[in-house]
Design an enzyme around this catalytic site. Sequence first.
Site, PDB file in Angstrom:
ATOM      1  N   LYS A 113       0.820  -1.205   0.000  1.00  0.00           N
ATOM      2  CA  LYS A 113       0.000   0.000   0.000  1.00  0.00           C
ATOM      3  C   LYS A 113       0.866   1.272   0.000  1.00  0.00           C
ATOM      4  O   LYS A 113       0.441   2.304  -0.499  1.00  0.00           O
ATOM      5  CB  LYS A 113      -0.921   0.028   1.224  1.00  0.00           C
TER       6      LYS A 113
HETATM    7  C1  PLP Z   1      -4.194  -4.829   0.354  1.00  0.00           C
HETATM    8  C2  PLP Z   1      -3.379  -6.055   0.317  1.00  0.00           C
HETATM    9  C3  PLP Z   1      -3.602  -7.071  -0.634  1.00  0.00           C
HETATM   10  C4  PLP Z   1      -4.740  -7.029  -1.620  1.00  0.00           C
HETATM   11  O1  PLP Z   1      -4.586  -6.032  -2.613  1.00  0.00           O
HETATM   12  P1  PLP Z   1      -5.852  -5.537  -3.441  1.00  0.00           P
HETATM   13  O2  PLP Z   1      -5.385  -4.336  -4.170  1.00  0.00           O
HETATM   14  O3  PLP Z   1      -6.905  -5.198  -2.412  1.00  0.00           O
HETATM   15  O4  PLP Z   1      -6.268  -6.639  -4.343  1.00  0.00           O
HETATM   16  C5  PLP Z   1      -2.746  -8.167  -0.643  1.00  0.00           C
HETATM   17  N1  PLP Z   1      -1.744  -8.293   0.256  1.00  0.00           N
HETATM   18  C6  PLP Z   1      -1.505  -7.331   1.193  1.00  0.00           C
HETATM   19  C7  PLP Z   1      -0.402  -7.538   2.161  1.00  0.00           C
HETATM   20  C8  PLP Z   1      -2.303  -6.192   1.259  1.00  0.00           C
HETATM   21  O5  PLP Z   1      -2.052  -5.235   2.198  1.00  0.00           O
END
Ligand code: PLP
Length: 469
Positions: A113
């Site tokens: 993120k």
């Molecule tokens: C948010 C997240 C995901 C999923 O990503 P999306 O964009 O919601 O498909 C996968 N792994 C981790 C560690 C995350 O923080």
Amino acid sequence: MKYISTRGGMAALTFSDILLEGLAPDGGLAVPESLPQVSEQTLESWRGLPYADLAFEVLSLFATDIPADDLRRLTRAAYTQQIFNSEDIVPLRPLNGGLSLLGLSEGPTLAFKDMAMQFLGQVFEYVLAKRGTTLNIVGATSGDTGSAAEYALRGKQGVAVFMLSPQGRMSAFQRAQMYSLQDENIHNIAVRGVFDEAQDIVKALAGDLAFKSKYRLGAVNSINWARIAAQVVYYFHGWLRATSKPGQQVSFAVPSGNFGNILSGHIARSMGLPIRRLVLATNENNVLEEFFRSGVYRPRPAEQTYATSSPSMDISRASNFERFVFDLVGRDAGRVKELWAAVARDGSFDLSDLKPEFESRYGFVSGASSHDDRLATIRSVYEETGVLIDPHTADGVKVAREFVESGVPMLVLETALPAKFSETIEEALGRPATPPGNLADLESLPQRVQTMDCDQASVRRYIEANAKV
Ligand SMILES: *Cc1c(COP(=O)(O)O)cnc(C)c1O
């Protein structure tokens, strides 16, 4: 570049216009009117660019209303070696069996993120200053998104963050990560309740239009287009690092929940990046895997969403999926509107007539992973390569192995570092994962958090007293 709604009911707006908004007024999502194309020649000219400058090149195709010099300054401020604990920002590391790891988790909160959020923090501050306004971000988090937002917006001018978290429900590491921030514009609010209740308070406050406009409430949720655009960059970066000549194909495997990360891969592919396959990996919450296998999309309610050991993927209603479906139905906004009306009415829609195109035209394949798969994958990768991967990344590796082809590099997106989910590492290997050296004493730092009852009135009073004006 102008943006329209997937449901057809929004006047065309600029990148900066849609930056501070959530859903389009018609309930749809903002998408580019048409996607920019990157020629083979342009792509080759980007080889060797530092990550921040590649980000400038890609984002300048989307943020056409921000002057080039300003945008370059923003990407250079977002993607530094100091913020990302890596000279490459996004390192590429070989595993075995044709797989490599694309390291998206070198940022301050150890999850992918940060890749989009660090840019978002820069561009928010820039656009707010330009427009002479302020914004109060209100959100609820069970972990990754809230902390990434706080680290991206800490100390930024013109913006405050009010982040609700369920008291006692996050790991000690996650709590320390958020609550140790001492910046005056960051407000951690631990509520005596569970995540869904915290989320309900946020929804209620945002739904009170008078309160929302008086305190200029905003959100940084995963439907924000600037986040999707910023994530497109690392698909280009991964391709450039994994290839040496034009036209070479690469596949990407993506641990998925809200369909944000892999949507960015779909955008990159649609812009002309030679991506062979987009391998969508889910955990036990396999709504998306089911769609790509059957053509039927049937989101599930919260009570049918399992709590798994890859918790950031425990999502059964993928908010970004609508943007892909918009392309799938030939960008027919009327059709998208009908499909989401069908979900509201019947709980599902059926696009199995288009199923042959999922792979042949869009490169999508999918698979799911279970808790046992996750543990076995963490173990086997560690034993075979010495590399420790986190449970989400393990879901990606498990499914990637099912689709790897000789001669086509398979890049698995590393969406978190193992230290963030140490309990599961301990279960797999019999010992915990240690955080990077600079975070070793995180849990002993002083914490700054307001604890309150899980009711709307308390949170409202706190925001009224502390909002940026
Ligand atoms: C948010 C997240 C995901 C999923 O990503 P999306 O964009 O919601 O498909 C996968 N792994 C981790 C560690 C995350 O923080």
